[in-house]
Design a protein around this motif. Structure first.
Motif, PDB file in Angstrom:
ATOM      1  N   GLU A 105     -14.252 -25.146  -8.191  1.00 28.67           N
ATOM      2  CA  GLU A 105     -12.966 -25.769  -8.507  1.00 28.67           C
ATOM      3  C   GLU A 105     -12.826 -27.092  -7.758  1.00 28.67           C
ATOM      4  O   GLU A 105     -12.327 -28.085  -8.307  1.00 28.67           O
ATOM      5  CB  GLU A 105     -11.831 -24.818  -8.134  1.00 28.67           C
ATOM      6  N   SER A 109      -7.524 -24.836  -1.850  1.00 24.54           N
ATOM      7  CA  SER A 109      -7.530 -23.747  -2.820  1.00 24.54           C
ATOM      8  C   SER A 109      -6.217 -22.978  -2.760  1.00 24.54           C
ATOM      9  O   SER A 109      -5.852 -22.429  -1.718  1.00 24.54           O
ATOM     10  CB  SER A 109      -8.696 -22.793  -2.542  1.00 24.54           C
ATOM     11  N   GLU A 110      -5.510 -22.939  -3.874  1.00 24.97           N
ATOM     12  CA  GLU A 110      -4.257 -22.188  -3.944  1.00 24.97           C
ATOM     13  C   GLU A 110      -4.395 -20.940  -4.813  1.00 24.97           C
ATOM     14  O   GLU A 110      -3.513 -20.097  -4.848  1.00 24.97           O
ATOM     15  CB  GLU A 110      -3.141 -23.096  -4.477  1.00 24.97           C
ATOM     16  N   ASN A 111      -5.519 -20.829  -5.519  1.00 22.30           N
ATOM     17  CA  ASN A 111      -5.739 -19.693  -6.422  1.00 22.30           C
ATOM     18  C   ASN A 111      -6.640 -18.617  -5.823  1.00 22.30           C
ATOM     19  O   ASN A 111      -6.628 -17.478  -6.284  1.00 22.30           O
ATOM     20  CB  ASN A 111      -6.366 -20.174  -7.737  1.00 22.30           C
ATOM     21  N   TYR A 112      -7.418 -18.978  -4.822  1.00 21.51           N
ATOM     22  CA  TYR A 112      -8.389 -18.048  -4.250  1.00 21.51           C
ATOM     23  C   TYR A 112      -8.240 -17.992  -2.729  1.00 21.51           C
ATOM     24  O   TYR A 112      -7.898 -18.985  -2.095  1.00 21.51           O
ATOM     25  CB  TYR A 112      -9.815 -18.485  -4.597  1.00 21.51           C
TER      26      TYR A 112
END
Length: 386
Positions: free
Chosen positions: A240, A211-214
């Motif tokens: 995701e 996870s790079e967004n959260y």
């Protein structure tokens, strides 16, 4: 945003602010009143449900309950029929999420007896979670007694084979009010769910999405607390991962977005070609009891275990060079899950050809054999209930 005290004063009397409960009677015990269910599940129906119980979908006939209020402390300990709680729409848990929980299992031994695995560690972590969430800390002996009493009365729900009885202690803020403050009333309860083997046909390697967004937690936050909000915050990232064809998500640190922290609900380990193991350090992640047990068992075997920061770039490079031999996740439900593939927006990579490794599987067998009483217990982790 919550109702401010200024607004509360305009609209009516400001809510009384209860002092944050303290550890107080950490060693206090209570006598549980046992009230057996008047209409328990029939033996025939129970047997049918236990054929393939799955995980967390079937529940036993009883629950343990203890209540707290600021004036009287913990009281009314009893085991009774599992039933809904009457909960006011203004109960604090519904608005301010003062809620914590635990997860542990009871295991049937070959001689028909029942083991609990490290319930004292769960009780201690539950106590620490309560303090962080400004809740009334439950005395650790009460936690353990509640679990044991529920196992005793619902022992007929214990599955055979590799099944177990999953136990879910939890606590919610039950005071009726609107205003941001610690609750003055709490409900502690334990429910039980018979579960089958987590893996059909043996543990299969899982794929995980980076996870790079959260992010899941930050320094000073509640990452080390087993509270519902931490898991709710992971669900979007987990979705995701599913969208990208992966089984699970792994989170990076909230500051630099480089360092591996943990999966959505499991700790993670890395195994290197020199036989050493590495796991991310505590602080922003959950202090897993399975994690702690694996560290102890690995050290027993002579392996070096490092609790150190480890970046996603290093993970990728070590997998490519062959220096990294295995990676696995661990937790109460699955015990150990080998990680076979790591996926991200920057490309995918395999670990050990995508197969389960001997270190992970060896540690899993050692731990499971102790839990079921098939092997010696050098660390005194087992508590025999029956």
């Amino acid at each position: 945003m919550g109702v401010s005290f200024e607004q509360a004063r305009r609209d009516g009397p400001a809510p009384e602010i209860a002092p944050v409960p303290t550890a107080g009677s950490k060693g206090m015990s209570l006598k549980f009143e046992i009230q057996p269910a008047t209409n328990p599940t029939s033996e025939k129906e129970r047997a049918a449900r236990l054929v393939d119980p799955g995980f967390g979908r079937i529940f036993t006939d009883h629950m343990a309950v203890v209540r707290y209020n600021q004036a009287k402390g913990w009281q009314g300990a009893r085991v009774e029929s599992r039933a809904n709680f009457p909960l006011d729409p203004a109960a604090a848990v519904l608005h301010y999420a003062q809620e914590i929980f635990e997860g542990l299992k009871a295991y049937k031994r070959d001689d028909g007896g029942v083991n609990l695995f490290r319930p004292d560690a769960n009780a201690r972590r539950f106590h620490n979670s309560a303090e962080r969430m400004a809740m009334a800390p439950l005395p650790e002996p009460v936690f353990i007694e509640a679990v044991e009493q529920l196992v005793r009365i619902d022992r007929a729900w214990m599955p055979g084979g590799d099944g177990s009885l999953y136990l879910r202690p939890f606590m919610i803020a039950s005071e009726v009010f609107l205003g941001v403050k610690p609750s003055a009333e709490y409900i502690f309860a334990v429910i039980a769910s018979p579960v089958g083997s987590y893996f059909k046909g043996g543990p299969a390697p899982v794929s995980i999405w980076v996870s790079e967004n959260y992010t899941r937690a930050a320094i000073g936050g509640t990452g080390a607390v087993k509270c519902g909000g931490n898991y709710a915050a992971s669900l979007r990232a987990q979705a995701e991962a599913i969208d990208h064809g992966c089984d699970q998500v792994v989170f990076l640190d909230a500051v630099e977005r480089r360092y591996i922290e943990e999966l959505g609900g499991m700790n993670v380990f890395f195994v290197f070609d020199d036989g050493s193991l590495l796991t991310p350090p505590l602080g922003t992640i959950l202090p897993g009891i399975t994690r702690d047990s694996i560290i102890a068992l690995a050290k027993d075997s002579g392996a070096r275990v490092r609790e150190e920061a480890y970046t996603i770039d290093q993970w990728r490079a070590d997998a490519a060079s062959g220096e990294l031999k295995e990676a696995f996740a661990c937790g109460t439900a699955a015990v150990i899950s080998p990680i076979g593939k790591v996926c991200s927006a920057n490309g995918d990579f395999l670990i050990s050809g995508g197969a389960a490794g001997p270190v992970a599987m060896g540690l899993r067998k050692k731990l499971v054999d102790i839990q079921y009483g098939r092997a010696a217990d050098p660390h005194n982790w087992i508590r025999k209930v029956l």
